[in-house]
Design an enzyme around this catalytic site. Structure first.
Site, PDB file in Angstrom:
ATOM      1  N   PHE A 116       0.853  -1.186   0.000  1.00  0.00           N
ATOM      2  CA  PHE A 116       0.000   0.000   0.000  1.00  0.00           C
ATOM      3  C   PHE A 116       0.891   1.239   0.000  1.00  0.00           C
ATOM      4  O   PHE A 116       1.899   1.279   0.714  1.00  0.00           O
ATOM      5  CB  PHE A 116      -0.874  -0.051   1.258  1.00  0.00           C
ATOM      6  N   ASP A 187       2.685  -6.347   7.260  1.00  0.00           N
ATOM      7  CA  ASP A 187       1.488  -5.525   7.377  1.00  0.00           C
ATOM      8  C   ASP A 187       0.285  -6.447   7.152  1.00  0.00           C
ATOM      9  O   ASP A 187       0.165  -7.085   6.100  1.00  0.00           O
ATOM     10  CB  ASP A 187       1.525  -4.389   6.350  1.00  0.00           C
ATOM     11  N   TYR A 212     -10.058  -1.042  11.198  1.00  0.00           N
ATOM     12  CA  TYR A 212     -11.346  -0.582  10.628  1.00  0.00           C
ATOM     13  C   TYR A 212     -11.751  -1.394   9.407  1.00  0.00           C
ATOM     14  O   TYR A 212     -12.805  -1.165   8.851  1.00  0.00           O
ATOM     15  CB  TYR A 212     -11.300   0.912  10.287  1.00  0.00           C
ATOM     16  N   LYS A 213     -10.889  -2.323   8.965  1.00  0.00           N
ATOM     17  CA  LYS A 213     -11.242  -3.143   7.797  1.00  0.00           C
ATOM     18  C   LYS A 213     -11.999  -4.378   8.287  1.00  0.00           C
ATOM     19  O   LYS A 213     -13.131  -4.258   8.738  1.00  0.00           O
ATOM     20  CB  LYS A 213      -9.983  -3.459   6.993  1.00  0.00           C
ATOM     21  N   ARG A 359     -12.986  -3.700  -6.927  1.00  0.00           N
ATOM     22  CA  ARG A 359     -12.609  -4.562  -5.806  1.00  0.00           C
ATOM     23  C   ARG A 359     -13.847  -4.969  -5.008  1.00  0.00           C
ATOM     24  O   ARG A 359     -14.703  -4.134  -4.720  1.00  0.00           O
ATOM     25  CB  ARG A 359     -11.685  -3.722  -4.935  1.00  0.00           C
TER      26      ARG A 359
HETATM   27  C1  LIG Z   1      -5.566   0.341   4.685  1.00  0.00           C
HETATM   28  C2  LIG Z   1      -4.072   0.293   4.696  1.00  0.00           C
HETATM   29  C3  LIG Z   1      -3.320   1.326   5.281  1.00  0.00           C
HETATM   30  C4  LIG Z   1      -3.982   2.558   5.823  1.00  0.00           C
HETATM   31  O1  LIG Z   1      -3.152   3.253   6.727  1.00  0.00           O
HETATM   32  P1  LIG Z   1      -3.781   4.321   7.725  1.00  0.00           P
HETATM   33  O2  LIG Z   1      -2.644   4.945   8.394  1.00  0.00           O
HETATM   34  O3  LIG Z   1      -4.697   3.562   8.650  1.00  0.00           O
HETATM   35  O4  LIG Z   1      -4.588   5.277   6.914  1.00  0.00           O
HETATM   36  C5  LIG Z   1      -1.943   1.176   5.330  1.00  0.00           C
HETATM   37  N1  LIG Z   1      -1.330   0.090   4.820  1.00  0.00           N
HETATM   38  C6  LIG Z   1      -2.031  -0.917   4.242  1.00  0.00           C
HETATM   39  C7  LIG Z   1      -1.306  -2.102   3.714  1.00  0.00           C
HETATM   40  C8  LIG Z   1      -3.408  -0.834   4.150  1.00  0.00           C
HETATM   41  O5  LIG Z   1      -4.098  -1.806   3.548  1.00  0.00           O
END
Ligand SMILES: *Cc1c(COP(=O)(O)O)cnc(C)c1O
Length: 400
Positions: A116, A187, A212-213, A359
């Protein structure tokens, strides 16, 4: 489907609008039933009635660790190795800063293009601040394994690719990195609550993720960080805030880290958000992660079969083998943004990731087989009728 279906029980634990087919729990989980009441209580009975005393009387001060232990049970982490707080971006920074310090003679952070962006951005920012010649090496996901060598300080990967759902082999890559003397950060943003995870069994050094996911903690819910027990007493936290101090209320002038993962706490915890997450985690009571994984694969397979049969113009962007995917399925289509907007207008909610990925997330806790069938049928109908091909569906919002 049998009548003693465990997911029939978990579906009762959520409040979803009855006419919505929600295929975006991989991005923002649905609202579990007890959350509003629990947060209401934290506001009126705790904050309102107990005022500042609630830090002790309602246990606010221990929430990051107590809720962390609950998240830990879903990712194979022993009690005391996970704490909650901040956002995932911050937790990535903390894990990477600590890991790089443990490999002072090495300069390479190895990651992949399926990571990400914020994970890569945080690494870029940290490397610039350190100014010691570190290099962020970003390869294609399939090329990572062969690139692990003795120049690598830290292997930093996201287990499930946010676009395609491709799943890395956490155990094998961790073993390979350790054999080369590197540390590993996983992660788990798209893994925690989506698939069985065993950070202990895989011997991860650090793991991070958001809540939150698939964990349904609500928008902006706090992130988690796992620190392997063997590192708990040695890692130096880069963000040495007072709540990660061994004795925050001694108000000493000099920082001394708390024991274990607790040292990754930074400042005052987000109590109301933690109360929401704590209540949301009740939805996991009695859930067998192996059964969840089986159901998630069934739902994904069903969706792919229906969509491919009805929409030959959509190209599967996810691995075809369900064992090599997380709990999402993606399709490529040049006008995917407009198609997704048309679907949302018909209350089938997925999302879009540039440049061309549609998605769809599968969350067995609250998504039924019937919902997947109806969602796929509506997608097929939207495609065949070309109802998506309208100017109003091409107007981009800030959040896609
Ligand atoms: C959703 C996601 C994030 C989001 O990071 P935030 O700091 O919570 O906004 C970061 N890394 C990955 C791999 C994600 O899927």
């Amino acid at each position: 489907m049998s009548t003693n279906d465990p997911f029939e029980i978990t579906r009762q634990r959520f409040d979803l609008p009855p006419d919505v087919i929600y295929l975006d729990g991989n991005s923002l989980g649905a609202l579990p039933k007890g959350v509003a009441e629990r947060v209401g209580q934290a506001i009126t009975r705790e904050w309102g009635a107990e005022l500042i005393g609630a830090w002790n009387t309602s246990g606010w001060v221990d929430m990051p660790r107590r809720v962390g232990d609950r998240v830990g049970r879903l990712i194979g982490a022993p009690a005391g190795t996970v704490v909650m707080g901040d956002t995932l971006s911050i937790k990535v920074y903390q894990a990477l800063a600590s890991a790089l310090e443990l490999r002072p003679d090495r300069r390479v952070v190895l990651s992949d293009s399926g990571n990400f962006p914020t994970d890569l951005y945080m690494a870029q920012g940290l490397i610039a601040s350190l100014d010691r010649g570190h290099e962020l090496r970003v390869l294609e996901p399939e090329a990572v394994e062969a690139a692990i060598d003795e120049s690598v300080a830290v292997l930093m990967l996201t287990e499930v690719d946010y676009r395609t759902g491709r799943l890395h082999d956490m155990k094998r890559l961790t073993e390979k990195a350790h054999a080369a003397g590197a540390l590993v950060i996983w992660d788990l943003a798209h893994s925690a609550g989506a698939i069985p995870v065993d950070v202990s069994g895989a011997e991860a050094d650090f793991a991070v993720g958001c809540s939150y996911k698939y964990l349904n903690g609500g928008p902006g819910a706090p992130a988690f960080i796992y620190v392997a027990p063997h590192l708990g007493e040695t890692v130096r936290p880069a963000l040495s805030g007072w709540f990660g101090h061994d004795a925050p209320f001694a108000f000493e002038p000099t920082y001394r880290p708390a024991d274990g993962a607790e040292r990754m706490r930074v400042g005052t915890p987000p109590v109301l958000a933690l109360a929401a997450l704590d209540a949301a985690l009740d939805a996991w009571e009695g859930v067998d992660m192996a059964a969840l994984r089986r159901r998630s694969m069934e739902l994904g397979e069903l969706f792919i079969a229906r969509v491919e049969a009805g929409c030959p113009e959509l190209e599967l962007a996810s691995p075809r083998d369900p064992a090599r995917r997380g709990s999402q399925v993606s399709f490529r289509f040049a006008d995917g943004y407009a198609v997704m907007q048309a679907l949302i207008a018909e209350k089938v909610i997925g999302d879009f990731r540039a440049p061309d990925i549609m998605r769809f997330g599968f969350t067995p806790l609250y998504l039924s087989e019937g919902g997947v069938e109806r969602g796929a049928a509506i997608l097929v109908d939207v495609m065949r009728s070309r109802r998506w091909d309208q100017p109003r569906f091409r107007q981009r919002s800030r959040v896609t």
